[in-house]
Design an enzyme around this catalytic site. Structure first.
Site, short mmCIF file in Angstrom:
data_model
loop_
_atom_site.label_atom_id
_atom_site.label_comp_id
_atom_site.label_asym_id
_atom_site.label_seq_id
_atom_site.Cartn_x
_atom_site.Cartn_y
_atom_site.Cartn_z
N CYS A 58 0.81 -1.23 0.00
CA CYS A 58 0.00 0.00 0.00
C CYS A 58 0.84 1.27 0.00
CB CYS A 58 -1.02 0.00 1.12
SG CYS A 58 -0.42 -0.61 2.68
N GLU A 93 4.41 1.18 1.04
CA GLU A 93 5.79 0.87 1.36
C GLU A 93 6.65 0.87 0.12
OE1 GLU A 93 4.23 -2.53 3.67
OE2 GLU A 93 6.26 -2.50 4.48
#
Lengths: 312, 827
Positions: free
Chosen positions: B474, B476
């Site tokens: 999401c 990272e």
């Protein structure tokens, strides 16, 4: 338009009811709108009724009210009562309250006092961190209200003190102000949104409480000083000024004094619930609206006179 | 406001896409046991083999035997399961939770706090289950009777052999903090063990895989074996790894060919000449790629999809992502466009189909994780950025990808943008158009900040970081095609740590005693206790995860992915043996820090500064959930909170943020690199909040914790959106891998081209202050409230929730409520 009964506010301090960042419809770029409290006009359709009076006011926000009636129990003046569904307040008592026990005890934060005094320094301190947002977007600060020029000295002081910051300053005015107080700063604004409701002075008086002679004179005076930056704002109110003739009258007047832009602001009732929160009655019919095709027609009427026209 | 009133319209560009998309929308979720059946079969016959070869053989055998399904209208072949929406139950990772479902035992301790959505496909599944052929499983899936039997025997077979069991038998017996971890789960200090789906958060080296073809990579592996000189056990071990790689790639080619055979079979009986031709082309393509380098864009799409999905099948993934798709696919697009052999409309259709195909992938994990992820796989496609020389990376394909997301609204893949001031205005405005559809993406990431992060962490040349920076999961960031994948152990609950600090190490909800600390009597003592528990919980959690990783190496080491991540082949080392260029990717995640900061500010103000009440009284007040203490709560509410550009609270956040980052980096991960700090929420803030009592910041018992990393707690940002961003800009975002800032806008804020430009200048200015990430919800609360009441009318409504998108009606109610409540930055 100061009257002797209203408090005398020093030029480094103003009564303000909201400072709103990221305002994107009050001028170019990302702006902070400073809503100044107090207005000489009392327009029936006003969407900011809390901006009308030049004093602090009590508001009970019903949509937040959890109906736990703490306010009724803690009010030492017995101003709050629990007779109906919601607690009821005697606003004339509450407006003058300084102890505000109800605020401390309301678990839903449904009570607020609208209006606070802010010094020029405090306002500058407030907006200063936003400068890079203004710079990158071409934005700045917009004074709105209420009628900002009711506290013109404050604005003048603000402009003087923010000059080194390269700040863009705009203003939205109802046009009812003392020219002598405003002329000193009239050419300092990057834009002026000047409200014009209708040309017929009697109609004007019946819906705003005042005649329009002074407003028209002020607009004429302004055009001689800051013509390029003036946009005339016309709130289009059903049954008041939504006829072709009335808009045409406005446009012709504007043409005469070489106004380049008119924006039409169709009536909305978003401010309706605030009236009840202030203990007042909303006098407009709620369901009114201006149909798109009427607006488009009015726009054409303006454009025929070679004035740029937008619908907001 | 009706959806049709949106400024930017969302309609699939062709009838075919519409049909494929509505087929997905009307399909329930299935469990497909086929893969695990064959996997188990091969696994049971290979006892005693080398660990790499056994893993490769089990996976390869299953790949070769999977049933290829090609549906009506399909242009791209290949799917993870036989169903439109199917999930593979990976018994090899964890099987006890599956057996637990069979026994109808009570789910894990945390499940009671997780709330799974009811709308859409889930509702349809319930309907089908009533008819009898399929049964309901894991609360949201359908499973056939036959698959159910297979699944049960596979799950039983893997008892004691799964990654979870192998790991548990090690750490539960030898780890001196095993009891702490267990207590942490019971108290809700940690998210439930995520052994069932630990993979992901990385991107394969698609650039190499496409351009060399799998055949090319097989040749490289064969060369390696040919030239290998065995001098010790390590060099011998490399040969096993290379052989395993060859086995896996050959099986992948065969698996693709099986789709070719199926397409051929279908084409022979197809009556419609147009469709017949399409099927023949699909067949020809499946025989050619991914073995060989694509000859054109259509080949490249098919090849990408095969490689991508093959990696997806090998492991139980979350956050496994396509990466810089607009960059490595561009040469194929450009070649076809220059030759005049494809039109943008045709490319757009393929891109829209790809969106649906990526959304079709489902996963099944322990029930509490499924609730957290809301069924989202966090597949992140990142656009634009820079090339190796630092010039803007957006191109015509980037624009088409944005357009495909505007046209074909699906939850996956999430689009992200590597922002740089040099990106073209056309691209940026198109990205804002996509935001305006209300789908919640693209999310905006500041490349400048990530480059600073990566320069500190990986020592790679700046040209490499610029070019290969991507997003794995999401929010990272990861280095595409060169990073280790399994990155984290799950989340740490800051809210729970605060409760431990307040109460001498005892969890007030369960009475569980953690390490005892002095019961604090003022702010200073509270902060010291908090930092003690923070450090303790991080260290114990990281060391626990290293045990699990050693079990991962023995049971589920990824072979296919290893040979497609640099420099595993060159080094002769798998991912779990440190073969990747970047092994510093494992992160430690936490959520809820904002509530702690706000609570600390309240204690400092009311207990220390104003002496309104003592710490004991504060403990009493919050233990009574504020009941009867409205006045004190109002005082607490009026204390300055994070997100108002007020240093009273912000300075606490800044300090705590640095402390957190420091503690995380103290420990080394399984591959010998320091853990990288990261903060996210996904949806952990809801279950984490549920297990926490009231907190001094005014939050009530059980109320959701703060989402995001730097977003303020709902209702506490009283100074407007710019103040929020000014606060968020204060911390050094280059210290963490990942970060999240949610902003919600009423559509009127973004009206017209002027609105678009204003939003762009907002993003630019926030990024000038070195903020890392920002994402926007453009919806109105009335619409969402109505969707909650009438989910049937809002089937395709997408809302951004902390780092990913999901269909609103499929989200748990607590999350829906929070979305509605989040401060609306209207104008």
């Amino acid at each position: 338009m100061k009257s002797s009964g209203e408090p005398n506010i020093a030029s480094d301090c103003a009564l303000i009811f909201d400072v709103q960042d990221l305002s994107v419809q009050d001028g170019p770029g990302i702006r902070t709108t400073v809503f100044m409290k107090g207005c000489p006009l009392k327009c029936k359709w006003c969407a900011n009724p809390e901006g009308q009076n030049l004093h602090v006011e009590f508001m009970h926000i019903k949509s937040l009210c959890g109906k736990n009636y703490n306010c009724v129990f803690v009010c030492p003046y017995h101003s709050a009562t629990a007779e109906n569904d919601y607690p009821e307040f005697n606003h004339s008592i509450c407006n003058d309250c300084v102890t505000r026990e109800c605020v401390d005890h309301c678990p839903s934060q449904a009570i607020k006092f609208t209006g606070r005094y802010l010094t020029t320094d405090e306002l500058i301190k407030r907006i200063r961190p936003n400068l890079s947002y203004y710079k990158n977007s071409g934005g700045g600060v917009t004074f709105s209200g209420g009628e900002p020029f009711l506290q013109a000295g404050f604005i003048s002081n603000f402009i003087e003190n923010t000059q080194p910051l390269g700040l863009s300053v705009g203003v939205e005015t109802c046009g009812m102000f003392d020219w002598e107080e405003v002329k000193k700063i009239a050419n300092k604004f990057d834009f002026i949104y000047f409200d014009l409701k209708c040309m017929d002075s009697d109609v004007h008086k019946s819906v705003t409480g005042s005649e329009n002679v002074k407003i028209l004179n002020n607009l004429k005076n302004l055009t001689q000083m800051n013509n390029e930056n003036i946009t005339v704002s016309v709130p289009v109110i059903p049954g008041v000024n939504d006829s072709d003739e009335q808009i045409k009258d406005i446009a012709v007047f504007c043409k005469d004094i070489d106004i380049k832009r008119i924006r039409l602001l169709p009536y909305h009732f978003l401010g309706e619930s605030k009236y009840a929160n202030l203990g007042r009655t909303y006098l407009m019919e709620k369901d009114l609206s201006v149909p798109q095709h009427i607006l488009a027609g009015l726009k054409k009427t303006v454009e025929v006179l070679e004035i740029h026209c937008s619908i907001e | 406001m009706k959806l049709s009133d949106k400024e930017v319209q969302s309609t699939p560009s062709t009838e075919r896409v519409s049909l494929i998309r509505s087929r997905y929308l009307n399909e329930p979720l299935y469990i497909d046991s086929e893969y695990i059946k064959y996997y188990t079969e091969a696994h049971s016959k290979t006892d005693g083999q080398n660990v790499f070869e056994r893993r490769a053989e089990s996976h390869s055998y299953a790949m070769e035997h999977l049933t290829p399904v090609i549906r009506e209208f399909d242009l791209i072949a290949g799917s993870k399961t036989r169903y439109v929406r199917g999930a593979i139950p990976y018994c090899n990772y964890a099987s006890r939770y599956i057996l637990r479902e069979f026994k109808n035992e009570e789910a894990e301790a945390q499940d009671a706090f997780t709330d799974i959505g009811e709308g859409g496909g889930i509702a349809k599944a319930k309907e089908i289950a009533k008819k009898g052929e399929y049964e309901f499983f894991c609360k949201k899936y359908l499973i056939s009777k036959e698959d159910k039997n297979t699944l049960k025997s596979s799950a039983e077979y893997f008892l004691g052999k799964s990654m979870q069991d192998v790991g548990d038998s090690l750490w539960k017996n030898v780890y001196d903090k095993a009891e702490y971890i267990d207590k942490g789960w019971q108290a809700g200090l940690y998210t439930a063990p995520h052994d069932p789906a630990p993979e992901g958060r990385y991107v394969l080296d698609f650039e190499t895989a496409l351009n060399q073809g799998l055949n090319g990579i097989i040749e490289r592996l064969k060369d390696k074996i040919k030239n290998a000189e065995v001098t010790d056990f390590k060099s011998a071990e490399k040969i096993y790894f290379w052989r395993a790689g060859i086995r896996t790639l050959e099986a992948t080619i065969q698996w693709a060919k099986n789709y070719g055979l199926e397409a051929e079979r279908l084409s022979k009986k197809e009556k419609d000449p147009d469709r017949k031709k399409e099927l023949e082309e699909i067949a020809e393509r499946c025989f050619y790629v991914p073995a060989n380098k694509p000859r054109n864009f259509r080949d490249a799409m098919q090849s990408f999809w095969f490689i991508y999905i093959a990696g997806h099948i090998e492991g139980a993934h979350l956050g496994y992502s396509p990466g810089r798709f607009d960059r490595y696919m561009y040469p194929f697009y450009k070649m076809d466009k220059d030759a005049g052999t494809i039109t943008d409309a045709e490319v757009l259709e393929l891109l829209e189909i790809l969106r649906v195909k990526m959304t079709e992938i489902e996963y099944v994990a322990s029930f509490s994780w499924a609730g957290l992820g809301s069924g989202n796989l966090f597949q992140n496609m990142i656009l634009a950025g820079l090339d190796e020389k630092g010039h803007r990376g957006d191109n015509e394909l980037s624009l088409l990808i944005l357009q495909s997301a505007i046209n074909c609204q699906t939850t996956q893949p999430t689009l992200s943008i590597w922002y740089d001031d040099s990106l073209s205005e056309e691209f940026l405005l198109k990205a804002i158009d996509c935001v305006k559809t209300g789908c919640g993406f693209p999310a905006w990431f500041n490349l400048k900040v990530f480059i600073q992060h990566e320069l500190q962490k990986s020592n790679l040349p700046v040209s490499v970081i610029r070019k290969y920076a991507a997003m794995g999961g999401c929010t990272e960031p990861t280095m595409e095609g060169m990073s280790y994948g399994v990155v984290q152990a799950g989340f740490i609950n800051h809210g729970k740590l605060f409760e431990l600090a307040m109460n001498g190490g005892k969890d007030p909800r369960t009475g569980i005693q953690f390490d005892e600390t002095k019961i604090p009597s003022d702010f200073e003592e509270l902060y010291i206790a908090y930092k003690f528990h923070l450090r303790n919980s991080i260290r114990n959690w990281q060391r626990y995860w290293n045990f699990v990783m050693s079990a991962h190496r023995q049971t589920c080491n990824l072979i296919f992915s290893s040979v497609l991540v640099r420099d595993c082949i060159e080094r002769g080392l798998s991912l779990d043996d440190g073969g990747a260029v970047c092994n510093g990717t494992p992160t430690t995640l936490s959520s809820g820090m904002v509530n702690v900061v706000n609570s600390l500010a309240v204690v400092k103000k009311l207990v220390d500064d104003e002496k309104l009440l003592s710490m004991d009284e504060m403990r009493t007040v919050i233990s009574k959930n504020w009941e009867g203490y409205d006045k004190i709560r109002n005082k607490a509410v009026s204390v300055p909170k994070w997100g108002n550009n007020n240093d009273y609270a912000d300075s606490i956040y800044e300090d705590l943020f640095d402390v957190y980052c420091g503690y995380v980096s103290e420990q080394k991960n399984y591959l010998g690199e320091p853990y990288d700090p990261s903060m996210l929420a996904i949806s952990t803030h809801a279950p984490f909040g549920k297990v926490c009592g009231a907190t001094p910041d005014g939050r009530f018992e059980g109320e959701t914790l703060c989402d995001g990393v730097t977003s303020p707690f709902p209702g506490t940002d009283t100074n407007g959106p710019l103040a929020v961003l000014l606060s968020a800009g204060k911390i050094d975002h280059s210290k963490i891998r990942g970060g999240l800032h949610n902003m919600k806008f009423h559509p009127t804020v973004l009206k017209g081209i002027q609105g678009s430009k204003k939003l762009l200048s907002l993003i630019k200015t926030y990024f000038d202050t070195l903020g890392f990430q920002i994402q926007f919800n453009v919806v109105d609360s009335g619409m969402l409230a109505d969707a909650q009441k009438h989910p049937e009318n809002y089937r395709d409504l997408i809302v951004r929730v902390a780092g990913f998108s999901a269909f609103f009606v499929e989200l748990g109610k607590t999350i829906q409520d929070e979305i509605i409540r989040r401060t609306e930055h209207s104008i």
